[in-house]
Design an enzyme around this catalytic site. Sequence first.
Site, PDB file in Angstrom:
ATOM      1  N   CYS A  97       0.961  -1.303   0.139  1.00 47.85           N
ATOM      2  CA  CYS A  97      -0.062   0.444   0.195  1.00 47.85           C
ATOM      3  C   CYS A  97       0.806   1.206  -0.333  1.00 47.85           C
ATOM      4  CB  CYS A  97      -0.966   0.210   0.934  1.00 47.85           C
ATOM      5  SG  CYS A  97      -1.697   1.595   1.540  1.00 47.85           S
ATOM      6  N   CYS A 100       0.534   3.169   3.875  1.00 48.31           N
ATOM      7  CA  CYS A 100       0.896   2.433   5.017  1.00 48.31           C
ATOM      8  C   CYS A 100       1.964   1.682   4.559  1.00 48.31           C
ATOM      9  CB  CYS A 100      -0.022   2.014   5.439  1.00 48.31           C
ATOM     10  SG  CYS A 100      -0.695   0.603   5.224  1.00 48.31           S
ATOM     11  N   CYS A 145      -7.305  -1.412   1.991  1.00 44.63           N
ATOM     12  CA  CYS A 145      -6.377  -1.368   2.523  1.00 44.63           C
ATOM     13  C   CYS A 145      -6.766  -1.924   3.887  1.00 44.63           C
ATOM     14  CB  CYS A 145      -5.375  -0.609   2.507  1.00 44.63           C
ATOM     15  SG  CYS A 145      -3.581  -1.146   4.305  1.00 44.63           S
ATOM     16  N   CYS A 148      -4.479   1.254   6.640  1.00 43.60           N
ATOM     17  CA  CYS A 148      -4.998   2.306   6.922  1.00 43.60           C
ATOM     18  C   CYS A 148      -6.566   2.779   6.228  1.00 43.60           C
ATOM     19  CB  CYS A 148      -3.849   3.425   6.111  1.00 43.60           C
ATOM     20  SG  CYS A 148      -3.725   3.198   4.344  1.00 43.60           S
ATOM     21  N   CYS A 168      -8.882  -4.667  -9.282  1.00 44.28           N
ATOM     22  CA  CYS A 168      -8.486  -3.703 -10.311  1.00 44.28           C
ATOM     23  C   CYS A 168      -8.090  -3.232  -9.075  1.00 44.28           C
ATOM     24  CB  CYS A 168      -9.769  -4.095 -11.591  1.00 44.28           C
ATOM     25  SG  CYS A 168      -9.922  -2.688 -12.653  1.00 44.28           S
TER      26      CYS A 168
HETATM   27 ZN   LIG Z   1      -2.885   0.999   3.953  1.00 47.80          ZN
END
Ligand SMILES: [Zn+2]
Length: 183
Positions: A97, A100, A145, A148, A168
Amino acid sequence: MQRRTLLKFLAVGPFFTHVQAAPPKSMKSIEEMQKNWKTLLAPGAEVPNPGEPLKLAEAEWRKRLPSAAYKVLRQEDTERAGSSPLNGEKRPGVFVCAGCGLPLFTSEMKYESGTGWPSFFTTIPGALGTKTDFKILYPRTEYHCARCGGHHGHLFDDGPAPTGKRYCNNGVALKFIPKEGKA
Ligand SMILES: [Zn+2]
C-alpha cells in the site's frame, strides 16, 4: 541429495515458478501462494502487518501523499487507464500500500487483464477489506487496505480460473518492492 544441495535447489525455486505467467490451476496452489507470500519479499525489507492500524487525520494524509495518490487512496478517485508504470511490472516482488506500506499482493498474484490497471487474481490473506459502493449507479465491490483504510480499487468476478476474481487496482495506490535490485 545432500542437504546443502537441496537447500540451494529450494532457494532458486520461486524464480522458476515466477516465469510461468499463467495462474495456478488449483485452489490448493492459490492457498500455497497466499501462505508463502513472504518468499517474494526482499531480504531485510521491513513491512507492517494488518494488526497495527494506521489512522491519520485527512490533513496529515494530504501532507504525506503525492496529490494523485491522495485522490485515489483517500477520496476514491480512479487513475487514468494505462497511466501506471506498474502495469508492466513483471519482476518477482511484493506490491504494498502506498499509504502505509502494508503488503497486499505478490508478483505471482498479478496477471495481464488488458484493462490498463494492474490486476490480481488473489491477495495476501487479511490485507484488504471490502464494501459495496454505488458511485456509478450499479453496485460495485470496493476494496481498501486493511491497515490504513486507503481505497485501492474494485473487485470483479471476471478474473482467471481458479479464483475467477479480478482485483482491479490503481497503480498509484501501490508501491512495488522488487525481491532483488532497486525499486
Ligand atoms: Zn494502507
